[in-house]
Design an enzyme around this catalytic site. Structure first.
Site, mmCIF file in Angstrom:
data_model
loop_
_atom_site.group_PDB
_atom_site.id
_atom_site.type_symbol
_atom_site.label_atom_id
_atom_site.label_comp_id
_atom_site.label_asym_id
_atom_site.label_seq_id
_atom_site.Cartn_x
_atom_site.Cartn_y
_atom_site.Cartn_z
ATOM 1 N N GLY A 1 0.800 -1.219 0.000
ATOM 2 C CA GLY A 1 0.000 0.000 0.000
ATOM 3 C C GLY A 1 0.829 1.263 0.000
ATOM 4 N N ASP B 1 -4.821 -7.680 -8.139
ATOM 5 C CA ASP B 1 -4.615 -7.564 -6.695
ATOM 6 C C ASP B 1 -3.440 -6.630 -6.434
ATOM 7 O OD1 ASP B 1 -6.641 -9.512 -6.035
ATOM 8 O OD2 ASP B 1 -5.249 -10.974 -6.907
ATOM 9 N N LEU B 2 -3.724 -5.494 -5.908
ATOM 10 C CA LEU B 2 -2.722 -4.441 -5.684
ATOM 11 C C LEU B 2 -1.498 -4.962 -4.907
ATOM 12 C CD1 LEU B 2 -2.253 -1.369 -6.053
ATOM 13 C CD2 LEU B 2 -3.184 -1.079 -3.744
ATOM 14 N N ASP B 3 -0.325 -4.742 -5.442
ATOM 15 C CA ASP B 3 0.938 -5.119 -4.786
ATOM 16 C C ASP B 3 1.071 -6.621 -4.551
ATOM 17 O OD1 ASP B 3 1.464 -2.435 -4.715
ATOM 18 O OD2 ASP B 3 0.996 -2.185 -2.602
ATOM 19 N N GLU B 4 0.254 -7.409 -5.259
ATOM 20 C CA GLU B 4 0.286 -8.857 -5.040
ATOM 21 C C GLU B 4 0.745 -9.625 -6.279
ATOM 22 O OE1 GLU B 4 -0.357 -10.337 -2.239
ATOM 23 O OE2 GLU B 4 -1.623 -8.997 -1.046
#
Lengths: 295, 295, 295, 295
Positions: free
Chosen positions: A213, A238-241
């Site tokens: 994040g 999926d953010l940052d995943e």
């Protein structure tokens, strides 16, 4: 303009090709592939192979070879490979190695990753053509254009991300093979990822999965970590995943303020991002679900 | 017994002392402290100082000095320091530098961190006396006793942790200055932390805050990270959230299985843990809320 | 011009000063120094101290402090320090911390170190003013001038180095506080080092003392080393033998050609050089014979 | 004895074999090799290949494969490979992967590298059998025998090295596949290297080629380097000049004394040595003149 001069990229001969194969592992695969190349008169320069599990795993192979008159004989070789590999459960690509990827770089206010890519590009260190820079801020237009590269300012207004992404798609469709988010500070929608149709590489300013994040350097300072880092990864919904391509860290101490961390981390970010872009564009990165094989 | 031989620790003279001061920063603090030392005839060998914020921050100072006839004059020096420093909002300790910390090492089935500490201890590399090893498994009793160090087997049965911790307290109270959890795989209760009255250092097998909790190497494999690491931290009531003392990482690739990560990570764990123990026992680690100053 | 915009350097207040003291170690030195600062009403923000040997060694101290109305009271403070420190065998300097060093950068054909310094300078990451760039090749004139910085082309012809160095001295005398050789590929004469009267920092493309002299990447390839590096050092009359300020390395493999080593090493060179320049210009580097103290 | 317990080595199945091929590069080599394996029903688990030069270079390949009933079919496979590869200018070896190398460790007074190898061996981390320890000092006999490993004390008197080496050869001939010099502080004669007939790996306590010869930590302190390291290499008749297998470094500062460098460097030495031994014993290290290919 002073900055347009370009040295030649790392010399890749016209007769060099790369074959990338992946799929279900089966006995005889390597022999079948190299047999076709051998029959065709190819000389293998490098071969990397990985099997996710010796029993029923997935198979990954990257082969670089030289073949005289490559452009002439490539269609025949493709056909022959198609015949032989049709017996296996595989996907594969075969392309001349001197075919450079067309890259769009997205940036916001920070310029360190953007400029690092532009420089390396100008110096011929990366096997890419940066065909455009897109930013939600106008700040870097002069810098970018001084390199002879088009700069497009596409503001992203609150609650009107769709409009901006529509403009992005207009610019990108058919024109690029890769999008690089060089500290681009806007969320990318799932629709955009689907529609753009090419891989997107992002640089995150922490050693993921730590500090997912926003504000990772501030969080790092608060947590009192003794190392900070950066992670280049493919963008997924999926953010940052997304699958991690490259990571690195440096040591920090209690003397470093959050601002120091940001400044020192910038060096790691640009190093990690350019190394991920290089690996991707040399087709060294294969995806296996949410992880990567980096040959 | 073959393993009892001990070389001498890094020579620290009898006339060397360490003064640790921390509190509210105020102008004149360093001068007041060094003035007292100077009057007493001390020669400063090293001085580290940190202020968390130039405006109204917290002050941290570690001073190592030589003072002839230290043991004789120490009480007077303490009194004089007490007078001068009473004007400031500070806590401080002053002790001979050759006073070694008494350490209890807790272990479970893994032996790499435990044995590393025992060997370094024997070689005189650490300024500590390991006075006991406590384990919830009997496996390492012979190994430990071969070093001439007492080994206590305290089983920890499910739902009966309190009993075990009561035994731990019996063994530890008054006997140790530091507890080191050398891959001890049991949760430590908040009560135990309060009651034991000495710092507890733990080694976590990930670069915290990534992969908090159990199974970090498995999680690292699943996430596909390109580096793995270890973190030594003080134990607080918040699991894996205590102040970080030392961290390090190494690169890994897609070829490393979760077992490889564990085996390769073990090298990082023992290196990070011993360096944290060394720093703590040389009084180089000061705590500022949930972060550390490491001089 | 597009590239002249400059963000502010890491904020250093007008009331912050740096005091550097070095000489023969003696009891009471730290107290004497901090006593003067305390009387003057200074608040010490950071203090680093080193003694080369507790018995009769050399003493080094760097103190950063805040003092209201610094510019007004500085002369008095200098006088008072002069009185107190005259009892000791010391040299010292005291100056406002916001006084930026004037730097001349020398370059040849490689641009990576030069451009890295220019960009960091523009971004305000370094506490320096680059007042000129001098090169024995005309290639980078446009690049440099785009930053708004004067570029001087001073060819160095075989057997006529003296002429070139005379021109260099004309340009430099009185105008710079530091000369940085950013992959400047000419030998510097002993006379020049004497005459220029300011420190000279060089970046050598190996982890010295390995691969002294020309062609270190070629030599590294031939020797088959598994890591390559770079060294920033002060220039002395002994080629590649001056005091080392900073060093770093990266891993390489058998797959890297000498050209790859050069390309990958360039990243280390620019990182090491900029960190040495930063440390020097923040007066963190003190010289003790042929070695450095880096606070 | 307490220290004889041994966990199992990293599981290598009975049906896994390794084929190492090297020689003059020619088109069709990989296909010829993998074709034979495929016909025999082998499943390739990993394949590494390197060509020193695409035009007329040398060829190196390491292939790990699974083949049911390996021990039964190995003779046939060897014969078939012999036929096919006789057309090429190659040398090759083919052996079951679970065949552990027999290793003799030579040591002197320092115990850190010796003990590290013994532990890793006991823990099953290395694919080796340590069949004996030989030392010119008696100091470590009890430590070594506690691991259940024979210890031979062979003093090396001044001017009588030949006698000692004759004893060494008696102990080693036919009994070992590798000799590891774990900080063995005696010169090895050229005759011994020829006569022993197996590779010899040495750990040198510097990042070669820096600080060749004796006393590298003292020299490092005098030169004021900011990093120290260690190098594992094959022993050749040229002292400290043999092919490098592995290297690593750590940062040091002006505060580290020569004794500190030695103590901190010991950690790097043992890490580098064990990683070189592991790579060698897994047949990952191929020699190309005076450099190595490390797959």
């Amino acid at each position: 303009m002073s900055l347009q001069r370009r040295t030649e990229p790392p010399a890749v001969g016209d007769d060099v090709a790369r074959l990338i194969v992946q799929g279900t592992d089966q006995p005889g695969l390597v022999a079948a592939i190299t047999g076709v190349l051998s029959e065709a008169g190819a000389n293998i320069a490098s071969l990397d192979q990985h099997t996710s599990d010796p029993e029923g795993g997935r198979f990954f192979q990257r082969t670089v070879f030289t073949l005289p008159n490559l452009s002439v004989v490539l269609p025949d070789l493709r056909e022959r490979l198609g015949e032989v590999l049709s017996d296996f459960d595989l996907t594969w690509t075969l392309a001349p190695a001197n075919q450079r990827k067309r890259v769009a770089v997205f940036s916001s206010k920070s310029d360190h990753c953007l400029l690092d890519l532009l420089w390396r590009h100008r110096r011929g260190e990366l096997p890419i053509d940066i065909t455009m820079v897109v930013s939600n801020h106008p700040d870097h237009s002069d810098d970018v254009r001084a390199f002879g590269i088009p700069f497009f300012h596409v503001p992203v207004e609150k609650d009107r991300r769709e409009e901006a992404e529509a403009k992005h798609l207009e610019l990108l469709k058919g024109n690029v093979d890769l999008v690089v988010l060089a500290r681009y500070m806007q969320i990318i929608s799932e629709d955009f990822i689907d529609d753009v149709g090419v891989p997107i590489i992002n640089i995150h300013h922490s050693f993921l999965p730590a500090f997912i994040g926003a504000g990772p350097y501030r969080k790092a300072k608060e947590r009192g970590v003794k190392l900070i880092g950066a992670t280049a990864h493919y963008v997924t919904k999926d953010l940052d995943e997304g699958p991690i391509i490259a990571q690195d860290v440096i040591s920090v101490t209690h003397e470093d303020t959050a601002a120091d961390l940001q400044r020192r981390g910038a060096d790691v970010e640009r190093r990690v991002l350019s190394s991920a872009v290089e690996a991707h564009c040399e087709e060294r990165v294969l995806r296996d679900g949410n992880v990567t094989i980096v040959f």
